[in-house]
Structure formats: structure tokens, C-alpha cells
Design an enzyme around this catalytic site. Structure first.
Site, PDB file in Angstrom:
ATOM      1  N   CYS A  99      48.215  -8.924  43.004  1.00  0.00           N
ATOM      2  CA  CYS A  99      47.992 -10.249  42.403  1.00  0.00           C
ATOM      3  C   CYS A  99      49.146 -11.221  42.640  1.00  0.00           C
ATOM      4  O   CYS A  99      49.041 -12.402  42.292  1.00  0.00           O
ATOM      5  CB  CYS A  99      47.737 -10.095  40.910  1.00  0.00           C
ATOM      6  SG  CYS A  99      46.383  -8.951  40.552  1.00  0.00           S
ATOM      7  N   HIS A 392      40.253 -15.272  38.581  1.00  0.00           N
ATOM      8  CA  HIS A 392      41.383 -14.657  39.284  1.00  0.00           C
ATOM      9  C   HIS A 392      40.962 -14.039  40.615  1.00  0.00           C
ATOM     10  O   HIS A 392      40.755 -12.834  40.709  1.00  0.00           O
ATOM     11  CB  HIS A 392      42.017 -13.605  38.363  1.00  0.00           C
ATOM     12  CG  HIS A 392      43.111 -12.804  38.982  1.00  0.00           C
ATOM     13  ND1 HIS A 392      44.062 -13.343  39.831  1.00  0.00           N
ATOM     14  CD2 HIS A 392      43.429 -11.480  38.867  1.00  0.00           C
ATOM     15  CE1 HIS A 392      44.895 -12.402  40.215  1.00  0.00           C
ATOM     16  NE2 HIS A 392      44.530 -11.260  39.651  1.00  0.00           N
ATOM     17  N   CYS A 422      52.018 -10.804  36.809  1.00  0.00           N
ATOM     18  CA  CYS A 422      52.050  -9.354  36.964  1.00  0.00           C
ATOM     19  C   CYS A 422      51.190  -9.011  38.172  1.00  0.00           C
ATOM     20  O   CYS A 422      50.450  -9.849  38.680  1.00  0.00           O
ATOM     21  CB  CYS A 422      51.500  -8.673  35.717  1.00  0.00           C
ATOM     22  SG  CYS A 422      49.768  -9.113  35.379  1.00  0.00           S
TER      23      CYS A 422
END
Length: 436
Positions: A99, A392, A422
Site C-alpha cells: 500500500c 483504496h 501502513c
């Protein structure tokens, strides 16, 4: 030796973020159903170049990322170069850091500018959860290789007899951490229990995120950083993120069942990010080149940091490790920041990190600091809403955060902002930007 990071080239020029753009973010199998990450990447880079009125032949480097990799186009960056009118000789390579992928692509281009290897580059990332690399079982894959080597019909039949019906079933991409077998949702449940994050607090953060994102869209503040995407066969378009609950009611969140620990859990579909499709990109230049071309940058990179922790327990604590390092390298403290943008993968993960920012015990035991990172001022935190609302697409989130915080700082007359996330694998990323 100074701890300060010098994000400048040999001439002392800062690294300018000239412009940023993204597609709307869409829930899996909705507006971008059947559209690959590569196609979305080409779409956003093309539009970014066009809107910026930048001659594509001037772009010297493109670093682009993807998390859910497609075997048909493993180097997404090179394919974007070939599909967007840049010089065929443009340096292009792909990165993947879960990510934090487009944080990495942005830093790679910035470092190329810092060393003087290039003056103009594009960074970003794209992911599709609707176009996936569906594979075959290990047993079938083994048999297919053997079949290719078999010479007689008898040998081929013998190989096929080794297979059962379940071996012929397609295998979707794993959603679990390779090292531990835990999914991100299970890790979020871990964190909720470790840090005592209540279901009510998680739901409240999700409601806040959706409410602020709705207000942001309705105000028109995202109009210049989100493109309208026309999708084949070009009978429809998407110009707005479709995950946002525009009429979010806090009480309705309590109706959902826990998704990962049915009996004792608190993480639900409503306080988690959904699987999402989308792409984003930013243009980076040396400060001098941006000025020579007549651009007014939306921001400058002041510092950045990447960190890693163990994956077995609470591995989504990346912001709590990367942020103090980025602050130290910028010569700043948390209270010096004007805005904070933290990736909201899950409400539980976000709240756990926020809690540890203010913990002296965590700072002493985990960071070797004699003071906490600092309590987060909610008037500075994710003021436009966060990933819980926007969605996301893994590789696109980093440059979405960077663009969003820069443009909001610009609207407020300048200042400094933090973008942090994160990532799977126990990874963390943080970047501090300054805006004039």
C-alpha cells in the site's frame, strides 16, 4: 552528522510537485469492471500530461507501481510510456511496496532528480481488483509442465489421471500475508484487541470519513484533482468516487456484523476500506526546471521515510514508525504540521496508530524516544475524509494522499503537511511536504 534530510539537487534546488491527478476510485466490479490497472494508468498519465500542458517528450523518467501484478504486462511503467506519447527512450520501471507503492515511486523519481540524472519525471500507481490474475492450482500447474514434456498419448493420459476435480478449479489471488497467512482484516482485528479500540470508535471514525468526503466533493474541492473517466464501450463515464456514503448515518453502522471475527470481532465492512479500482500520478521536477517552464508547484518534498516491523503482531503500525523518522529528517515535531493525511485502511488500524502517536510508553519502548510523537489535533487530521470513504486501490493511494494534502494546503495559504500509510509486510511510509 546532521539528521536533516536534504531533498535537493546539487544546485540546491528543491524537488517540486508540479501537479497531481487521479481517476475516480470505484468499488470492485462497478464502474471500472473489466478495465485493467494498465489502462487506468495510461488514462490518468495521459490526462495529467494534457492538463499540465507538458510536452510528453520532455519527460525523462516514469516510475509507476502496481500491487496486484498482471503477468501479461509485468512492467506497467514501460507500457504506460509506450501508450502515452512519451519518447520511446524514456526511462521507465515499475515498483511494488504494497500500500506504500506510490510513495516509493514518488521517492524514486525525486531521488533521480536529486542526483541530477533527470529533471522531469512522473510517479504514481494503479490497481484493479476487478481484473485479477486468476491462476491454477499448484498440482495443475505441475501437470501442465509435464504435459508439455510428454511425448506419447499414454504419458499424457497418465499425467491427467493424477488430477482431481478440485485441482482444475481456478485460484484467485491470495488476500493473506504470505509469511503469516493472516489477512489484512484479521490483522486489523488483532490491533483492535491489542489497543482496546472499540466498535463504536471505529464506526465513528468511518462515519466522520464519509461525512467529510461528501462535504469535500460537494464543495468542488476535488474537481481539479479527479478526472472524468470514460470507459469502453464509451456509453458511460465516472467522475466521482462511488464508495462514499453520501447520507452516512452513524447509527446504521452498528447493524453490520463483524467480518473477520464473527463472534468477538469489531471490524466490519463499514469501518474498513473496500476492494477498489483506480489510478493516480504526480509530476515531479527540479525547482529550477519548474520555474523555467512557468509552473507554480503545488508543493515541495521536505523529507520522507520508510520503515518495517515484524509481521506477526499488529503489522499495520507503519505510520507510528515512519512518521517520527520523517519528522526528524525535516527538523520538525508533530505540532509543527499544518495538516496530517493518514491512510485509513481500517478504522481500527487508524485509531491504533493515532493512539500510539500520543503514547510515551510506545515512544520509549519502540522508537527509543524520550517523548511521544504527539497527540493528533483532529482539526488537522484527514480534513477532507480518508480512505475509508474514498476507497483504496493499493498502488494509487500514496500519490492520492500527496496530491490531496498539497492542494488543501494551497487552498489554506500554505504550510507543511504529512502523508503517511501502513502497508502489508509490516511496512510504513511517511512524507512531509511544504507548500507556499
Amino acid at each position: 552528522m546532521s539528521d536533516r534530510q536534504q531533498v535537493k539537487n546539487a544546485r540546491g534546488e528543491r524537488i517540486a510537485i508540479v501537479a497531481g491527478l487521479r481517476t475516480p476510485f470505484a468499488k470492485q466490479a462497478t464502474a471500472f469492471h473489466g478495465v485493467s490497472a494498465l489502462d487506468m494508468g495510461k488514462m490518468v498519465v495521459n490526462e495529467l500530461i494534457s492538463r499540465s500542458e507538458l510536452d510528453p517528450k520532455l519527460i525523462e523518467q516514469l516510475v509507476y507501481g502496481q500491487v496486484v501484478l498482471m503477468p501479461a504486462a509485468p512492467n506497467i511503467a514501460r507500457e504506460i510510456v509506450l501508450g502515452t506519447g512519451m519518447n520511446v527512450s524514456t526511462d521507465a520501471y515499475s515498483v511494488t511496496r504494497a500500500c506504500a507503492t506510490s510513495f516509493q515511486s514518488a521517492v524514486n523519481v525525486a531521488e533521480s532528480i536529486m542526483t541530477g540524472n533527470v529533471e522531469i519525471g512522473i510517479a504514481g500507481g494503479a490497481d484493479s481488483s476487478s481484473v485479477l490474475p486468476i491462476t491454477v492450482s499448484k498440482k495443475l500447474a505441475h501437470a501442465l509442465v509435464d504435459l508439455n514434456k510428454a511425448r506419447t498419448l499414454g504419458q499424457k493420459f497418465a499425467i491427467m489421471r493424477r488430477l482431481g476435480l478440485k485441482d482444475l478449479m481456478p485460484v484467485p489471488p491470495a488476500v493473506a500475508e504470505y509469511s503469516t497467512g493472516l489477512s489484512m482484516g484479521q490483522t486489523a482485528e488483532q490491533m483492535a484487541k491489542t489497543y482496546g479500540i472499540s466498535r463504536a470508535d471505529q464506526d465513528a471514525l468511518a462515519h466522520r470519513s464519509h461525512t467529510l468526503a461528501t462535504e469535500t466533493w460537494n464543495s468542488g474541492n476535488l474537481r481539479d484533482e479527479v478526472m472524468t473517466a470514460h470507459v469502453a464501450p464509451y456509453k458511460q463515464f465516472i467522475d466521482r468516487d462511488n464508495n462514499i456514503r453520501e447520507n452516512s448515518v452513524l447509527e446504521s453502522y452498528a447493524k453490520l456484523r463483524p467480518a473477520f471475527d464473527r463472534k468477538h470481532g469489531s471490524v466490519t465492512a463499514a469501518n474498513s476500506t473496500p476492494l477498489t479500482d483506480g489510478a493516480s500520478a504526480i509530476i515531479l521536477m527540479s525547482e529550477g526546471r519548474a520555474k523555467a517552464l512557468g509552473y507554480q508547484p503545488i508543493g515541495y518534498i521536505k523529507s520522507y521515510a520508510f520503515t518495517a516491523i515484524d509481521v506477526w503482531q499488529d503489522m499495520l503500525m507503519g505510520p507510528s514508525y515512519a512518521t517520527p523518522l520523517a519528522l526528524k529528517r525535516a527538523g520538525m515535531e508533530l505540532e509543527d504540521l499544518t495538516l496530517i493525511e493518514m491512510h485509513e485502511a481500517f478504522a481500527a488500524q487508524t485509531l491504533a496508530n493515532m493512539q500510539m502517536f500520543g503514547s510515551k510508553k510506545f515512544a520509549a519502548e519502540k522508537l527509543g524516544r524520550n517523548r511521544a510523537i504527539g497527540d493528533i489535533d483532529m482539526s488537522k487530521f484527514n480534513v477532507l475524509g480518508g480512505s475509508l470513504a474514498y476507497g483504496h486501490p493499493f498502488a494509487a493511494t500514496g500519490t492520492r494522499l500527496i496530491t490531496q494534502v498539497c492542494r488543501e494546503l494551497k487552498r489554506r495559504g500554505g504550510g507543511t503537511g504529512l502523508a503517511t500509510a501502513c502497508a502489508a509486510g509490516g511496512l510504513g511510509a511517511a512524507m512531509i511536504v511544504e507548500v507556499e
